[in-house]
Design a protein around this motif. Sequence first.
Motif, PDB file in Angstrom:
ATOM      1  N   ASN A 102      10.685   4.413 -17.983  1.00 49.80           N
ATOM      2  CA  ASN A 102       9.693   5.464 -18.078  1.00 49.80           C
ATOM      3  C   ASN A 102       8.602   4.534 -18.822  1.00 49.80           C
ATOM      4  N   SER A 103       7.952   3.527 -18.095  1.00 51.09           N
ATOM      5  CA  SER A 103       7.216   2.577 -18.904  1.00 51.09           C
ATOM      6  C   SER A 103       5.861   2.278 -18.071  1.00 51.09           C
ATOM      7  N   LEU A 104       5.786   2.679 -16.829  1.00 48.86           N
ATOM      8  CA  LEU A 104       4.641   2.562 -15.914  1.00 48.86           C
ATOM      9  C   LEU A 104       3.938   3.727 -15.525  1.00 48.86           C
ATOM     10  N   THR A 105       3.403   4.180 -16.813  1.00 46.09           N
ATOM     11  CA  THR A 105       2.465   5.767 -16.534  1.00 46.09           C
ATOM     12  C   THR A 105       0.921   5.244 -16.760  1.00 46.09           C
ATOM     13  N   ASP A 106       0.147   6.184 -16.366  1.00 45.91           N
ATOM     14  CA  ASP A 106      -1.059   6.341 -16.710  1.00 45.91           C
ATOM     15  C   ASP A 106      -2.105   5.430 -16.284  1.00 45.91           C
ATOM     16  N   TRP A 107      -2.066   5.375 -15.232  1.00 49.11           N
ATOM     17  CA  TRP A 107      -2.675   4.305 -14.329  1.00 49.11           C
ATOM     18  C   TRP A 107      -3.793   5.059 -13.337  1.00 49.11           C
ATOM     19  N   ASN A 108      -4.982   4.248 -12.813  1.00 48.38           N
ATOM     20  CA  ASN A 108      -5.646   5.043 -11.822  1.00 48.38           C
ATOM     21  C   ASN A 108      -5.525   4.018 -10.495  1.00 48.38           C
ATOM     22  N   LEU A 109      -5.222   4.820  -9.511  1.00 48.42           N
ATOM     23  CA  LEU A 109      -4.858   4.085  -8.053  1.00 48.42           C
ATOM     24  C   LEU A 109      -6.126   4.834  -7.070  1.00 48.42           C
ATOM     25  N   SER A 110      -7.234   4.117  -6.995  1.00 54.28           N
ATOM     26  CA  SER A 110      -8.411   4.771  -6.344  1.00 54.28           C
ATOM     27  C   SER A 110      -8.971   3.981  -5.336  1.00 54.28           C
ATOM     28  N   GLY A 111      -9.510   4.624  -4.347  1.00 52.97           N
ATOM     29  CA  GLY A 111     -10.362   4.021  -3.411  1.00 52.97           C
ATOM     30  C   GLY A 111      -9.765   2.653  -2.544  1.00 52.97           C
ATOM     31  N   ASN A 112      -8.444   2.881  -2.270  1.00 53.17           N
ATOM     32  CA  ASN A 112      -7.633   1.718  -1.562  1.00 53.17           C
ATOM     33  C   ASN A 112      -7.855   2.032  -0.060  1.00 53.17           C
ATOM     34  N   TRP A 113      -7.899   1.101   0.617  1.00 55.49           N
ATOM     35  CA  TRP A 113      -7.438   1.567   2.033  1.00 55.49           C
ATOM     36  C   TRP A 113      -6.135   0.855   2.221  1.00 55.49           C
ATOM     37  N   ILE A 114      -4.967   1.567   2.746  1.00 59.74           N
ATOM     38  CA  ILE A 114      -3.569   1.006   2.834  1.00 59.74           C
ATOM     39  C   ILE A 114      -3.273   1.186   4.354  1.00 59.74           C
ATOM     40  N   ALA A 115      -2.937   0.112   5.249  1.00 63.66           N
ATOM     41  CA  ALA A 115      -2.700   0.236   6.336  1.00 63.66           C
ATOM     42  C   ALA A 115      -1.524  -0.471   7.036  1.00 63.66           C
ATOM     43  N   ASN A 116      -0.632   0.316   8.006  1.00 64.51           N
ATOM     44  CA  ASN A 116       0.323  -0.202   8.698  1.00 64.51           C
ATOM     45  C   ASN A 116       1.446  -0.883   7.635  1.00 64.51           C
ATOM     46  N   SER A 117       2.088  -0.262   6.632  1.00 60.79           N
ATOM     47  CA  SER A 117       2.952  -0.412   5.938  1.00 60.79           C
ATOM     48  C   SER A 117       4.413  -0.296   6.528  1.00 60.79           C
ATOM     49  N   GLY A 118       5.322  -1.154   6.227  1.00 60.57           N
ATOM     50  CA  GLY A 118       6.687  -1.043   6.847  1.00 60.57           C
ATOM     51  C   GLY A 118       7.436   0.420   6.328  1.00 60.57           C
ATOM     52  N   LEU A 119       7.239   0.536   5.123  1.00 66.26           N
ATOM     53  CA  LEU A 119       7.837   1.843   4.571  1.00 66.26           C
ATOM     54  C   LEU A 119       6.951   2.970   4.187  1.00 66.26           C
ATOM     55  N   ASP A 120       6.703   3.228   2.880  1.00 67.14           N
ATOM     56  CA  ASP A 120       5.650   4.124   2.479  1.00 67.14           C
ATOM     57  C   ASP A 120       4.172   3.465   2.279  1.00 67.14           C
ATOM     58  N   GLY A 121       3.314   4.285   2.366  1.00 69.12           N
ATOM     59  CA  GLY A 121       1.797   3.801   2.220  1.00 69.12           C
ATOM     60  C   GLY A 121       1.858   3.393   0.637  1.00 69.12           C
ATOM     61  N   ILE A 122       1.969   4.531  -0.148  1.00 70.31           N
ATOM     62  CA  ILE A 122       1.936   4.447  -1.448  1.00 70.31           C
ATOM     63  C   ILE A 122       3.434   4.840  -2.138  1.00 70.31           C
ATOM     64  N   HIS A 123       4.175   4.324  -2.966  1.00 67.74           N
ATOM     65  CA  HIS A 123       5.427   4.915  -3.410  1.00 67.74           C
ATOM     66  C   HIS A 123       5.391   4.508  -4.870  1.00 67.74           C
ATOM     67  N   LEU A 124       5.544   5.736  -5.557  1.00 65.54           N
ATOM     68  CA  LEU A 124       5.375   5.771  -6.883  1.00 65.54           C
ATOM     69  C   LEU A 124       6.684   6.306  -7.526  1.00 65.54           C
ATOM     70  N   ASP A 125       7.401   5.303  -8.112  1.00 64.59           N
ATOM     71  CA  ASP A 125       8.962   5.796  -8.539  1.00 64.59           C
ATOM     72  C   ASP A 125       8.381   6.560  -9.740  1.00 64.59           C
ATOM     73  N   ASN A 126       7.562   6.190 -10.436  1.00 64.75           N
ATOM     74  CA  ASN A 126       6.929   7.156 -11.685  1.00 64.75           C
ATOM     75  C   ASN A 126       5.544   7.387 -11.457  1.00 64.75           C
ATOM     76  N   ALA A 127       5.135   8.584 -11.520  1.00 64.91           N
ATOM     77  CA  ALA A 127       3.763   9.076 -11.387  1.00 64.91           C
ATOM     78  C   ALA A 127       3.119   9.862 -12.546  1.00 64.91           C
ATOM     79  N   ALA A 128       3.919   9.730 -13.686  1.00 63.27           N
ATOM     80  CA  ALA A 128       3.438  10.394 -14.934  1.00 63.27           C
ATOM     81  C   ALA A 128       2.062   9.776 -15.335  1.00 63.27           C
TER      82      ALA A 128
END
Length: 377
Positions: A202-228
């Motif tokens: 439970n270490s990777l918390t409280d970030w901003n992920l904004s205004g990105n273009w994410i295209a043609n990924s092999g799995l998920d576009g955005i995958h947050l195992d910890n979105a807190a």
Amino acid sequence: MPWVKRVLLFAFAVALGWTLSATHPQTAGAARIEASCANSTSDAANINAAIAGSRVGDQIIITGQCLINQTIKLLGDRSYRGESRTGTVLRQQDGANIRAILASDSFLDNDPKTGTPVSVRQLTLDGNRTHNSAPTSGFILRSWQTVVSDVQITSMGGHGIWFTNESANGTRLTNTSVNGQITGNFITDSGGHGVYVDDPGNSLTDWNLSGNWIANSGLDGIHLDNAAGWVVHNNHIYGVPENAIYANRLWGTSISDNYVEDFGRSARAGTWYGIQATVQGGVASTIADNKVFNINGESNPASTYRYIGVSKVNYGTGVLSVTGNAVRGGGSPNGTGFYYARGSGDSLLVSSTGNIVTDVATGRRSDDDHVQITRGM
């Protein structure tokens, strides 16, 4: 008299346009260090040597077309930038098969503490996956208060940006890695996730992920195992074989104003989401004003398509506001606009209002009588 000398020195400095200021001993003499590339097999070693010779506070400027055959180690408390996305291109050499093009020092050094802040801007990372078999990631990030902005990441065999709790040998963080920004980047053609937050603790918390273009990924576009504590805002996601946005452990999280063109395009049958969340008890989160579509239809008749959904509450009572979202489905019998499930938690309380849903077989579905859906206040 000493004070007269000081006054005269100050007047002389002002006349010449100098600025006199006190500096911390660690950052005294901070410099611009230029690492120039020649599309040569020595480029990566030269960049690493320039960084190793830098000091806290320095700015490392990388220029030209760089042939990369070893991971570039980013020391903390420095900034790194190129001339522009096209002016500075770090391209993996054919057959190099490295783990990442850029990586935080704490990851490579197997430090139990997070790395100190860096900023990375205005360059391109090219994984050259056609001529490399390894799951190379563009940037393995393990530094707090870090900014990644105006970077193009393309053709990675692994993840575009991999923000990880664990180091190269699996050492986990004993502290937190918080308060950073991933903003304004173009991440395309990743073999794994476009952006992957990998946090078994439970270490990777409280970030901003904004205004990105994410295209043609092999799995998920955005995958947050910890979105807190994360703010996931105004990202444009398309060409998605699995989930467009997966956000695990919502806790004071905001997911808003994202544009999902499609999801679930995999030939492998599965249950796919435009936005999938799991929720923690304790505080509330919001999912608002997102546009979630499947413009090219729900392509696999064996798959289930859920446009916005909570797949479970992890503990306690999950509380969530879901408002102002626009869902337009692919028109098959397999689509659900909003899906809510309690999972292993005690209950889920959702305020769901002001949303529009069309071209799906089921507008809203809940599989559990412990899910309470209201219109809010």
